[in-house]
Design a protein around this motif. Structure first.
Motif, PDB file in Angstrom:
ATOM      1  N   UNK A  85      -0.401   6.491  -8.989  1.00 54.30           N
ATOM      2  CA  UNK A  85      -0.734   7.517  -7.993  1.00 54.30           C
ATOM      3  C   UNK A  85      -1.440   6.896  -6.799  1.00 54.30           C
ATOM      4  N   UNK A  86      -2.328   5.942  -7.070  1.00 53.48           N
ATOM      5  CA  UNK A  86      -3.004   5.245  -5.976  1.00 53.48           C
ATOM      6  C   UNK A  86      -2.000   4.496  -5.108  1.00 53.48           C
ATOM      7  N   UNK A  87      -0.991   3.894  -5.732  1.00 53.36           N
ATOM      8  CA  UNK A  87       0.064   3.228  -4.970  1.00 53.36           C
ATOM      9  C   UNK A  87       0.836   4.239  -4.116  1.00 53.36           C
ATOM     10  N   UNK A  88       1.036   5.437  -4.651  1.00 54.74           N
ATOM     11  CA  UNK A  88       1.722   6.464  -3.869  1.00 54.74           C
ATOM     12  C   UNK A  88       1.001   6.771  -2.572  1.00 54.74           C
ATOM     13  N   UNK A  89      -0.343   6.655  -2.612  1.00 56.45           N
ATOM     14  CA  UNK A  89      -1.147   6.895  -1.412  1.00 56.45           C
ATOM     15  C   UNK A  89      -1.167   5.673  -0.502  1.00 56.45           C
ATOM     16  N   UNK A  90      -1.545   4.522  -1.074  1.00 52.19           N
ATOM     17  CA  UNK A  90      -1.821   3.332  -0.266  1.00 52.19           C
ATOM     18  C   UNK A  90      -0.576   2.543   0.112  1.00 52.19           C
ATOM     19  N   UNK A  91       0.448   2.580  -0.744  1.00 54.28           N
ATOM     20  CA  UNK A  91       1.643   1.769  -0.520  1.00 54.28           C
ATOM     21  C   UNK A  91       2.735   2.557   0.185  1.00 54.28           C
ATOM     22  N   UNK A  92       2.736   3.880  -0.041  1.00 57.89           N
ATOM     23  CA  UNK A  92       3.837   4.698   0.468  1.00 57.89           C
ATOM     24  C   UNK A  92       3.385   5.730   1.500  1.00 57.89           C
ATOM     25  N   UNK A  93       2.605   6.703   1.081  1.00 55.98           N
ATOM     26  CA  UNK A  93       2.337   7.860   1.934  1.00 55.98           C
ATOM     27  C   UNK A  93       1.675   7.476   3.261  1.00 55.98           C
ATOM     28  N   UNK A  94       0.584   6.716   3.204  1.00 54.16           N
ATOM     29  CA  UNK A  94      -0.140   6.399   4.437  1.00 54.16           C
ATOM     30  C   UNK A  94       0.610   5.397   5.316  1.00 54.16           C
ATOM     31  N   UNK A  95       1.007   4.216   4.786  1.00 55.44           N
ATOM     32  CA  UNK A  95       1.694   3.256   5.665  1.00 55.44           C
ATOM     33  C   UNK A  95       3.007   3.785   6.250  1.00 55.44           C
ATOM     34  N   UNK A  96       3.782   4.497   5.432  1.00 57.06           N
ATOM     35  CA  UNK A  96       5.073   4.975   5.923  1.00 57.06           C
ATOM     36  C   UNK A  96       4.919   6.117   6.928  1.00 57.06           C
ATOM     37  N   UNK A  97       3.733   6.674   7.021  1.00 53.42           N
ATOM     38  CA  UNK A  97       3.427   7.629   8.085  1.00 53.42           C
ATOM     39  C   UNK A  97       2.874   6.911   9.309  1.00 53.42           C
ATOM     40  N   UNK A  98       2.107   5.859   9.081  1.00 50.82           N
ATOM     41  CA  UNK A  98       1.514   5.124  10.205  1.00 50.82           C
ATOM     42  C   UNK A  98       2.567   4.421  11.058  1.00 50.82           C
ATOM     43  N   UNK A  99       3.612   3.901  10.441  1.00 50.89           N
ATOM     44  CA  UNK A  99       4.624   3.188  11.223  1.00 50.89           C
ATOM     45  C   UNK A  99       5.329   4.081  12.245  1.00 50.89           C
ATOM     46  N   UNK A 100       5.757   5.300  11.900  1.00 47.82           N
ATOM     47  CA  UNK A 100       6.320   6.158  12.945  1.00 47.82           C
ATOM     48  C   UNK A 100       5.326   6.479  14.058  1.00 47.82           C
ATOM     49  N   UNK A 101       4.065   6.709  13.691  1.00 49.82           N
ATOM     50  CA  UNK A 101       3.058   6.927  14.726  1.00 49.82           C
ATOM     51  C   UNK A 101       2.949   5.702  15.628  1.00 49.82           C
ATOM     52  N   UNK A 102       2.980   4.513  15.016  1.00 54.51           N
ATOM     53  CA  UNK A 102       2.885   3.280  15.797  1.00 54.51           C
ATOM     54  C   UNK A 102       4.065   3.134  16.751  1.00 54.51           C
ATOM     55  N   UNK A 103       5.258   3.496  16.281  1.00 50.86           N
ATOM     56  CA  UNK A 103       6.451   3.323  17.111  1.00 50.86           C
ATOM     57  C   UNK A 103       6.564   4.368  18.221  1.00 50.86           C
ATOM     58  N   UNK A 104       5.659   5.326  18.237  1.00 54.71           N
ATOM     59  CA  UNK A 104       5.534   6.200  19.414  1.00 54.71           C
ATOM     60  C   UNK A 104       4.736   5.506  20.510  1.00 54.71           C
ATOM     61  N   UNK A 105       4.126   4.363  20.174  1.00 56.13           N
ATOM     62  CA  UNK A 105       3.222   3.678  21.101  1.00 56.13           C
ATOM     63  C   UNK A 105       3.668   2.257  21.437  1.00 56.13           C
ATOM     64  N   UNK A 106       4.325   1.601  20.490  1.00 55.69           N
ATOM     65  CA  UNK A 106       4.826   0.248  20.719  1.00 55.69           C
ATOM     66  C   UNK A 106       6.303   0.207  20.338  1.00 55.69           C
ATOM     67  N   UNK A 107       6.974  -0.868  20.702  1.00 57.73           N
ATOM     68  CA  UNK A 107       8.404  -0.985  20.435  1.00 57.73           C
ATOM     69  C   UNK A 107       8.670  -1.211  18.949  1.00 57.73           C
ATOM     70  N   UNK A 108       9.893  -0.907  18.531  1.00 55.92           N
ATOM     71  CA  UNK A 108      10.283  -1.162  17.143  1.00 55.92           C
ATOM     72  C   UNK A 108      10.263  -2.658  16.860  1.00 55.92           C
ATOM     73  N   UNK A 109      10.629  -3.470  17.849  1.00 55.73           N
ATOM     74  CA  UNK A 109      10.607  -4.923  17.674  1.00 55.73           C
ATOM     75  C   UNK A 109       9.188  -5.414  17.420  1.00 55.73           C
ATOM     76  N   UNK A 110       8.234  -4.890  18.181  1.00 54.29           N
ATOM     77  CA  UNK A 110       6.838  -5.279  17.994  1.00 54.29           C
ATOM     78  C   UNK A 110       6.343  -4.888  16.607  1.00 54.29           C
ATOM     79  N   UNK A 111       6.657  -3.673  16.166  1.00 53.18           N
ATOM     80  CA  UNK A 111       6.247  -3.226  14.837  1.00 53.18           C
ATOM     81  C   UNK A 111       6.837  -4.122  13.758  1.00 53.18           C
TER      82      UNK A 111
END
Length: 302
Positions: A85-111
């Motif tokens: 369950x902890x992996x579901x939070x730290x490995x999946x839910x949070x990072x996989x949400x942060x990357x789309x937020x990041x790509x609203x601000x930087x290029x996909x290549x940079x990410x």
């Protein structure tokens, strides 16, 4: 690397490429290409829905895809579920949400290039968890690799504002990857990679559903974003892990993790060729430096 490999992403040695040359090249290349293309698929998906919608869509698609494989449904002892369950939070839910937020601000290549630093973060965190000073070779590799991270990010740091926010979001995501990989390794050694992954994705789907489902339902869907997110989920969050698991079983974890070297170049090329993104030469040099640092860390004498 918006993705982590099915086992601890140790950087492969020369034997990896020798093994690849004997017929296992596809097991290394295919996951790397899929994960490298994931950053393009995220960018396309954001044309239809928001960051939470992208995360939920890919997690659910990946979960359903992995669930179709009998190996993923192998039972796991109940005492392992809190860590999963902890992996579901730290490995999946949070990072996989942060990357789309990041790509609203930087290029996909940079990410994608910043994501290449995952092995460095995983190694540094493993040393902290073990409370043991790394060897001189590992310290050298970390110094080289982290200097590469700075070079990758520097052009965006100069711009400040949203660009800086995007870089920071990616750095938080890959830090969580580094922590999660160290949590996942003993679980995967005991129960196998796919059973751990599918259950972590199931938890993540539940966690991302409250914000993700409304964004998906109210999205502006056209064919390209839909196909991109289906591909992102079924391949990037699903099939690539299956191939990576087969590769780890056939070649060993160190050899199979050669895929990590492919993700950043693929993300860079697709960003430039398909999305016509501009990438500073300094960032490209930094990405190469990150890879060099990771290679140093996993030398035989490290």
């Amino acid at each position: 690397m918006t993705h982590a490999t099915p086992s601890l992403p140790v950087v492969p040695r020369l034997e990896a490429w020798r093994a690849a040359a004997k017929g296992d090249f596809g097991l290394i290349v295919v996951p790397g290409v899929i994960w490298g293309a994931s950053f393009l698929f995220i960018a396309e998906g954001l044309h239809a829905t928001g960051p939470h919608g992208v995360a939920f869509f890919r997690i659910l698609a990946g979960f359903l895809t992995l669930l179709a494989f009998p190996a993923a449904r192998t039972p796991i002892a109940w005492e392992a579920w809190p860590r999963i369950a902890l992996l579901g939070v730290l490995w999946m839910a949070i990072p996989l949400t942060l990357f789309p937020y990041a790509e609203q601000r930087i290029s996909s290549a940079m990410a994608g290039m910043l994501n290449g630093a995952v092995p460095l973060f995983a190694t540094a965190i493993a040393a902290l968890l073990a409370r043991r000073a790394p060897s001189r070779t590992v310290l050298t590799g970390l110094a080289v690799g982290m200097s590469g991270v700075v070079l990758v990010a520097l052009p965006n740091l100069r711009d400040g504002g949203a660009h800086l926010d995007g870089v920071l979001l990616v750095l938080v995501a890959i830090t969580l990857y580094g922590i999660s990989i160290n949590i996942a390794r003993p679980l995967q050694m005991e129960y196998g990679a796919l059973p751990v992954l599918v259950r972590a994705l199931g938890f993540a789907a539940v966690l991302t559903a409250p914000l993700g489902i409304p964004e998906v339902l109210h999205g502006t869907w056209t064919l390209m974003p839909l196909v991109s997110l289906l591909t992102l989920g079924m391949l990037g969050t699903g099939i690539a892990y299956v191939i990576g698991t087969v590769a780890a079983g056939r070649l060993g974890a160190a050899r199979a993790s050669a895929s990590i070297f492919i993700t950043a170049p693929v993300a860079l090329l697709l960003g430039m060729l398909v999305l016509h993104e501009h990438v500073a030469v300094l960032s490209i040099v930094g990405a190469i430096t990150c890879i060099a640092g990771a290679m140093i860390i996993r030398r035989p004498d490290a």
